[in-house]
Write an enzyme that holds these catalytic residues in place. Structure first.
Site, PDB file in Angstrom:
ATOM      1  CG  ASP A   8      39.844   7.734 -35.444  1.00  0.00           C
ATOM      2  OD1 ASP A   8      40.283   7.972 -34.306  1.00  0.00           O
ATOM      3  OD2 ASP A   8      38.689   7.342 -35.642  1.00  0.00           O
ATOM      4  CB  SER A   9      40.764   3.797 -33.313  1.00  0.00           C
ATOM      5  OG  SER A   9      39.562   4.507 -33.054  1.00  0.00           O
ATOM      6  CE1 TYR A  40      43.426   1.334 -32.614  1.00  0.00           C
ATOM      7  CE2 TYR A  40      44.663   3.347 -32.272  1.00  0.00           C
ATOM      8  CZ  TYR A  40      44.419   2.210 -33.010  1.00  0.00           C
ATOM      9  OH  TYR A  40      45.161   1.946 -34.125  1.00  0.00           O
ATOM     10  N   GLY A  41      39.884   2.798 -27.108  1.00  0.00           N
ATOM     11  CA  GLY A  41      39.684   3.259 -25.735  1.00  0.00           C
ATOM     12  C   GLY A  41      39.661   2.175 -24.687  1.00  0.00           C
ATOM     13  CB  CYS A  71      42.547   8.700 -32.523  1.00  0.00           C
ATOM     14  SG  CYS A  71      42.105   7.452 -31.284  1.00  0.00           S
ATOM     15  CG  ASN A  72      39.594  12.941 -28.679  1.00  0.00           C
ATOM     16  OD1 ASN A  72      38.855  12.763 -29.635  1.00  0.00           O
ATOM     17  ND2 ASN A  72      39.801  14.144 -28.163  1.00  0.00           N
ATOM     18  CB  THR A  73      42.062   6.801 -27.361  1.00  0.00           C
ATOM     19  OG1 THR A  73      40.710   6.912 -26.904  1.00  0.00           O
ATOM     20  CG2 THR A  73      42.780   5.728 -26.552  1.00  0.00           C
ATOM     21  CD  GLU A 150      34.899   2.438 -36.344  1.00  0.00           C
ATOM     22  OE1 GLU A 150      35.151   1.748 -37.343  1.00  0.00           O
ATOM     23  OE2 GLU A 150      35.397   3.567 -36.157  1.00  0.00           O
ATOM     24  CB  CYS A 182      35.504  10.118 -28.548  1.00  0.00           C
ATOM     25  SG  CYS A 182      35.772   8.780 -29.753  1.00  0.00           S
ATOM     26  CB  THR A 183      37.512  12.154 -33.567  1.00  0.00           C
ATOM     27  OG1 THR A 183      38.092  10.843 -33.535  1.00  0.00           O
ATOM     28  CG2 THR A 183      38.545  13.201 -33.173  1.00  0.00           C
ATOM     29  CG  HIS A 184      34.405   7.170 -33.246  1.00  0.00           C
ATOM     30  ND1 HIS A 184      35.757   7.132 -33.013  1.00  0.00           N
ATOM     31  CD2 HIS A 184      34.143   6.163 -34.118  1.00  0.00           C
ATOM     32  CE1 HIS A 184      36.294   6.128 -33.693  1.00  0.00           C
ATOM     33  NE2 HIS A 184      35.338   5.531 -34.381  1.00  0.00           N
TER      34      HIS A 184
END
Length: 266
Positions: A8-9, A40-41, A71-73, A150, A182-184
Site C-alpha cells: 500500500d502507499s 498516492y491519490g 491500495c485503491n489508487t 498516516e 480507500c483502504t485507509h
C-alpha cells in the site's frame, strides 16, 4: 504455507492485512508501506503506475506467491500493468464496493469517498458504467484524510472536522450508503459513526478481498494449519518503527501471536 505480499502507499492496507490475519493467520506476510510517498491519490497516473510496479516487482523477488495491491489508487491506475509484468504470480487488487452498495441501498443513493485518482480513473468509471442507472452515486474525494491517518490521527478532532466537510455533499444528496473507497478509510469508522450514528450503511471490501486471496491459495493447494500463526515482516520506505506502532494501534488482530519483524525499505 504461503508467503503473501501486501502493498500500500502507507498504512491503509493494514485494514486488508488485519482481515487476512483473521481468516488466514497461518501464512507468512510481508507488508510494504511506501509511506514516504503517501498519499498516492494526488500523484500522476504515470508515477503511480511506475512506483506500484517497482514495489510489486520487489515483493516478487522476495518469493511471494501472491501479491495483494491493497491500495485503491494503485489498483485503479496500475493493476493491469502489474499483472502483465508479473504473469507467474497471482495479483489481487482492491476496488471500491460500489456494486454491493448499489444492490443494498434502499433509496438507490450511494456516497463514494475515495481519492481523486481513484474517482478519475478509467477502471473505476468503467465499473460505474456497468451498474444500474437507477442508482445515483455521489462521488467525493477525501483530500487530506490519508495524511491524518498516516500520522496516527484517525480519531482526532482535525479528522472529524475534515470528514464532516467531505461527508456534507453526500448527506445533502440523501445517501443511505457510504462506500469507503480507500483502504485507509475503514480506520475512520469511529469518526464516521460519531458524526452520523447508524443512519448510514458503510461498505468496505476487506472481507471480499481476503476471500479472493483464500481462493487463490486454494488453487495453489497451500496447506492450511489452523493452529499455526505465521511471520509478519513490516517494511516501510519512511519509518519502520512508526509503521509497527500504527499497526498495533489500528489493527484488531493479536500481533503477539505472530513472529514480527520491522525493517526499512528503499
Amino acid at each position: 504455507m504461503a508467503l503473501i505480499g501486501v502493498f500500500d502507499s502507507g498504512v491503509g492496507g493494514l485494514s486488508i492485512l488485519d482481515e487476512a490475519l483473521c481468516q488466514l493467520p497461518e501464512h507468512d506476510y510481508i507488508y510494504l508501506a511506501d509511506s514516504i510517498n503517501a498519499p498516492y491519490g494526488e500523484k500522476s497516473s504515470e508515477w503511480i503506475t511506475a512506483r506500484s510496479l517497482e514495489l510489486c516487482q520487489y515483493l516478487a523477488k522476495q518469493d511471494c506467491q501472491v501479491i495483494v495491491v491493497a491500495c485503491n489508487t494503485a489498483t485503479a491506475q496500475a493493476i493491469e500493468q502489474i499483472r502483465h509484468a508479473l504473469k507467474g504470480i497471482a495479483i489481487i487488487g482492491v476496488e471500491p464496493g460500489i456494486k454491493p452498495a448499489a444492490m443494498h441501498s434502499p433509496k438507490g443513493i450511494v456516497g463514494v469517498l475515495a481519492t481523486e485518482a481513484t474517482l478519475k480513473s478509467d477502471k473505476f468509471n468503467a465499473l460505474l458504467d456497468t451498474l444500474t442507472p437507477e442508482c445515483q452515486f455521489i462521488k467525493q474525494a477525501g483530500a487530506g484524510l490519508v495524511p491524518l491517518i498516516e500520522a496516527g490521527q484517525a480519531d482526532s478532532e482535525a479528522a472529524l472536522e475534515l470528514l464532516a466537510e467531505h461527508l456534507e455533499p453526500i448527506l445533502n444528496a440523501g445517501a443511505d450508503t457510504l462506500v469507503l473507497g480507500c483502504t485507509h478509510f475503514p480506520f475512520l469508522r469511529r469518526s464516521i459513526r460519531k458524526l452520523l450514528g447508524e443512519r448510514i450503511t458503510l461498505i468496505d471490501t476487506s472481507e471480499a478481498v481476503v476471500r479472493q486471496l483464500k481462493r487463490q491459495l486454494e488453487l495453489q493447494q497451500q496447506t492450511i494449519e489452523r493452529e499455526h500463526h505465521g511471520k509478519i515482516t513490516f517494511l516501510s520506505s519512511k519509518d519502520e518503527s512508526s509503521l509497527l506502532t500504527l499497526a498495533k494501534e489500528l489493527m484488531h488482530a493479536d500481533l503477539h501471536l505472530h513472529s514480527i519483524q520491522a525493517r526499512a525499505f528503499s
